[in-house]
Motif scaffolding. Structure first.
Motif, PDB file in Angstrom:
ATOM      1  N   LEU A   1       0.826  -1.213   0.000  1.00 22.31           N
ATOM      2  CA  LEU A   1       0.000   0.000   0.000  1.00 22.31           C
ATOM      3  C   LEU A   1       0.857   1.258   0.000  1.00 22.31           C
ATOM      4  CD1 LEU A   1      -2.827  -1.104   2.455  1.00 22.31           C
ATOM      5  CD2 LEU A   1      -2.941  -0.920  -0.050  1.00 22.31           C
ATOM      6  N   GLN A   2       1.971   1.243   0.713  1.00 23.69           N
ATOM      7  CA  GLN A   2       2.862   2.402   0.743  1.00 23.69           C
ATOM      8  C   GLN A   2       3.484   2.653  -0.630  1.00 23.69           C
ATOM      9  OE1 GLN A   2       3.236   4.615   3.195  1.00 23.69           O
ATOM     10  NE2 GLN A   2       4.487   5.792   1.780  1.00 23.69           N
ATOM     11  N   TYR A   3       3.942   1.588  -1.282  1.00 16.96           N
ATOM     12  CA  TYR A   3       4.522   1.735  -2.614  1.00 16.96           C
ATOM     13  C   TYR A   3       3.468   2.187  -3.626  1.00 16.96           C
ATOM     14  CZ  TYR A   3       8.842  -0.440  -0.998  1.00 16.96           C
ATOM     15  OH  TYR A   3      10.008  -0.710  -0.340  1.00 16.96           O
ATOM     16  N   LYS A   4       2.258   1.653  -3.504  1.00 19.26           N
ATOM     17  CA  LYS A   4       1.178   2.061  -4.409  1.00 19.26           C
ATOM     18  C   LYS A   4       0.877   3.554  -4.232  1.00 19.26           C
ATOM     19  CE  LYS A   4      -1.379  -0.195  -6.601  1.00 19.26           C
ATOM     20  NZ  LYS A   4      -1.455  -0.448  -8.033  1.00 19.26           N
ATOM     21  N   LYS A   5       0.890   4.028  -2.994  1.00 19.23           N
ATOM     22  CA  LYS A   5       0.647   5.443  -2.721  1.00 19.23           C
ATOM     23  C   LYS A   5       1.747   6.308  -3.340  1.00 19.23           C
ATOM     24  CE  LYS A   5       0.041   8.611   1.153  1.00 19.23           C
ATOM     25  NZ  LYS A   5       0.061   8.730   2.625  1.00 19.23           N
ATOM     26  N   THR A   6       2.983   5.890  -3.171  1.00 20.65           N
ATOM     27  CA  THR A   6       4.118   6.626  -3.743  1.00 20.65           C
ATOM     28  C   THR A   6       4.036   6.655  -5.264  1.00 20.65           C
ATOM     29  OG1 THR A   6       5.522   5.980  -1.886  1.00 20.65           O
ATOM     30  CG2 THR A   6       6.633   6.714  -3.894  1.00 20.65           C
ATOM     31  N   LEU A   7       3.751   5.506  -5.857  1.00 20.18           N
ATOM     32  CA  LEU A   7       3.674   5.438  -7.317  1.00 20.18           C
ATOM     33  C   LEU A   7       2.468   6.184  -7.862  1.00 20.18           C
ATOM     34  CD1 LEU A   7       4.882   1.781  -7.796  1.00 20.18           C
ATOM     35  CD2 LEU A   7       6.095   3.868  -8.431  1.00 20.18           C
ATOM     36  N   ALA A   8       1.368   6.227  -7.103  1.00 15.97           N
ATOM     37  CA  ALA A   8       0.191   6.993  -7.534  1.00 15.97           C
ATOM     38  C   ALA A   8       0.540   8.476  -7.620  1.00 15.97           C
ATOM     39  CB  ALA A   8      -0.968   6.766  -6.574  1.00 15.97           C
ATOM     40  N   PHE A   9       1.362   8.959  -6.697  1.00 18.76           N
ATOM     41  CA  PHE A   9       1.815  10.352  -6.742  1.00 18.76           C
ATOM     42  C   PHE A   9       2.577  10.615  -8.042  1.00 18.76           C
ATOM     43  CE2 PHE A   9       5.486  13.148  -6.144  1.00 18.76           C
ATOM     44  CZ  PHE A   9       4.836  14.350  -5.921  1.00 18.76           C
ATOM     45  N   TYR A  10       3.506   9.720  -8.387  1.00 22.12           N
ATOM     46  CA  TYR A  10       4.290   9.909  -9.606  1.00 22.12           C
ATOM     47  C   TYR A  10       3.445   9.752 -10.862  1.00 22.12           C
ATOM     48  CZ  TYR A  10       8.558  10.167  -6.939  1.00 22.12           C
ATOM     49  OH  TYR A  10       9.537  10.564  -6.075  1.00 22.12           O
ATOM     50  N   ILE A  11       2.498   8.832 -10.833  1.00 21.31           N
ATOM     51  CA  ILE A  11       1.616   8.652 -11.990  1.00 21.31           C
ATOM     52  C   ILE A  11       0.825   9.931 -12.239  1.00 21.31           C
ATOM     53  CG2 ILE A  11      -0.457   7.435 -12.792  1.00 21.31           C
ATOM     54  CD1 ILE A  11       0.782   4.902 -11.438  1.00 21.31           C
ATOM     55  N   GLU A  12       0.321  10.537 -11.169  1.00 21.36           N
ATOM     56  CA  GLU A  12      -0.438  11.787 -11.313  1.00 21.36           C
ATOM     57  C   GLU A  12       0.483  12.924 -11.767  1.00 21.36           C
ATOM     58  OE1 GLU A  12      -3.536  14.274 -11.601  1.00 21.36           O
ATOM     59  OE2 GLU A  12      -3.674  12.129 -11.197  1.00 21.36           O
ATOM     60  N   GLU A  13       1.686  12.978 -11.214  1.00 19.08           N
ATOM     61  CA  GLU A  13       2.637  14.033 -11.578  1.00 19.08           C
ATOM     62  C   GLU A  13       3.065  13.919 -13.038  1.00 19.08           C
ATOM     63  OE1 GLU A  13       7.119  14.863 -10.328  1.00 19.08           O
ATOM     64  OE2 GLU A  13       5.703  15.151  -8.685  1.00 19.08           O
ATOM     65  N   MET A  14       3.111  12.692 -13.548  1.00 20.60           N
ATOM     66  CA  MET A  14       3.585  12.465 -14.909  1.00 20.60           C
ATOM     67  C   MET A  14       2.447  12.384 -15.916  1.00 20.60           C
ATOM     68  SD  MET A  14       6.575   9.695 -14.084  1.00 20.60           S
ATOM     69  CE  MET A  14       7.069   9.497 -15.799  1.00 20.60           C
ATOM     70  N   LYS A  15       1.264  12.749 -15.512  1.00 22.48           N
ATOM     71  CA  LYS A  15       0.125  12.734 -16.418  1.00 22.48           C
ATOM     72  C   LYS A  15       0.443  13.648 -17.612  1.00 22.48           C
ATOM     73  CE  LYS A  15      -4.782  12.572 -15.730  1.00 22.48           C
ATOM     74  NZ  LYS A  15      -5.866  12.914 -14.823  1.00 22.48           N
ATOM     75  N   ASN A  16       0.175  13.183 -18.802  1.00 28.13           N
ATOM     76  CA  ASN A  16       0.482  13.917 -20.039  1.00 28.13           C
ATOM     77  C   ASN A  16       1.971  14.232 -20.164  1.00 28.13           C
ATOM     78  OD1 ASN A  16      -2.279  13.990 -20.697  1.00 28.13           O
ATOM     79  ND2 ASN A  16      -2.542  15.789 -19.393  1.00 28.13           N
ATOM     80  N   TYR A  17       2.796  13.366 -19.659  1.00 27.26           N
ATOM     81  CA  TYR A  17       4.246  13.579 -19.664  1.00 27.26           C
ATOM     82  C   TYR A  17       4.832  12.901 -20.889  1.00 27.26           C
ATOM     83  CZ  TYR A  17       8.829  14.153 -17.468  1.00 27.26           C
ATOM     84  OH  TYR A  17      10.105  14.539 -17.161  1.00 27.26           O
ATOM     85  N   ASN A  18       5.031  13.684 -21.941  1.00 24.41           N
ATOM     86  CA  ASN A  18       5.615  13.137 -23.157  1.00 24.41           C
ATOM     87  C   ASN A  18       6.340  14.242 -23.906  1.00 24.41           C
ATOM     88  OD1 ASN A  18       3.679  14.617 -24.615  1.00 24.41           O
ATOM     89  ND2 ASN A  18       2.223  12.940 -24.470  1.00 24.41           N
ATOM     90  N   HIS A  19       6.981  13.881 -24.969  1.00 25.85           N
ATOM     91  CA  HIS A  19       7.751  14.858 -25.745  1.00 25.85           C
ATOM     92  C   HIS A  19       6.852  15.805 -26.534  1.00 25.85           C
ATOM     93  CE1 HIS A  19      11.494  12.916 -24.850  1.00 25.85           C
ATOM     94  NE2 HIS A  19      10.998  11.755 -25.220  1.00 25.85           N
ATOM     95  N   GLN A  20       5.668  15.377 -26.853  1.00 20.53           N
ATOM     96  CA  GLN A  20       4.819  16.165 -27.740  1.00 20.53           C
ATOM     97  C   GLN A  20       4.349  17.470 -27.122  1.00 20.53           C
ATOM     98  OE1 GLN A  20       1.795  13.456 -28.929  1.00 20.53           O
ATOM     99  NE2 GLN A  20       3.203  12.193 -30.104  1.00 20.53           N
TER     100      GLN A  20
END
Length: 85
Positions: free
Chosen positions: A61-80
């Motif tokens: 659960l702790q790792y999922k919480k940490t990764l959820a933060f990064y997933i949200e932070e990296m939303k629309n994270y691409n070169h385009q």
């Protein structure tokens, strides 16, 4: 006399944390492709080790919480987003 010691982390937890640290480093240095691949690797490791019973529910659960933060932070994270024609 005993001193307070942190619980030694398992090999699996060390691998997950290394992947998350790599993710942080790549984000700080704006390495998009490497950050995306590190995030995918960390998510895959967490899921694989939890399903294999090598990761406790609390750690999962702790790792999922940490990764959820990064997933949200990296939303629309691409070169385009930087290349407009």
């Amino acid at each position: 006399m005993f001193f307070w010691r942190k619980k030694k982390k398992s090999i699996e937890e060390q691998q997950i944390e290394t992947s998350i640290k790599d993710l942080q480093l790549y984000l700080e240095n704006n390495y998009k492709d490497l950050a995306i691949s590190s995030r995918k690797e960390a998510v895959e490791l967490v899921e694989r080790y939890y399903s294999a019973g090598k990761l406790s529910k609390a750690a999962y659960l702790q790792y999922k919480k940490t990764l959820a933060f990064y997933i949200e932070e990296m939303k629309n994270y691409n070169h385009q987003e930087f290349y407009h024609s």
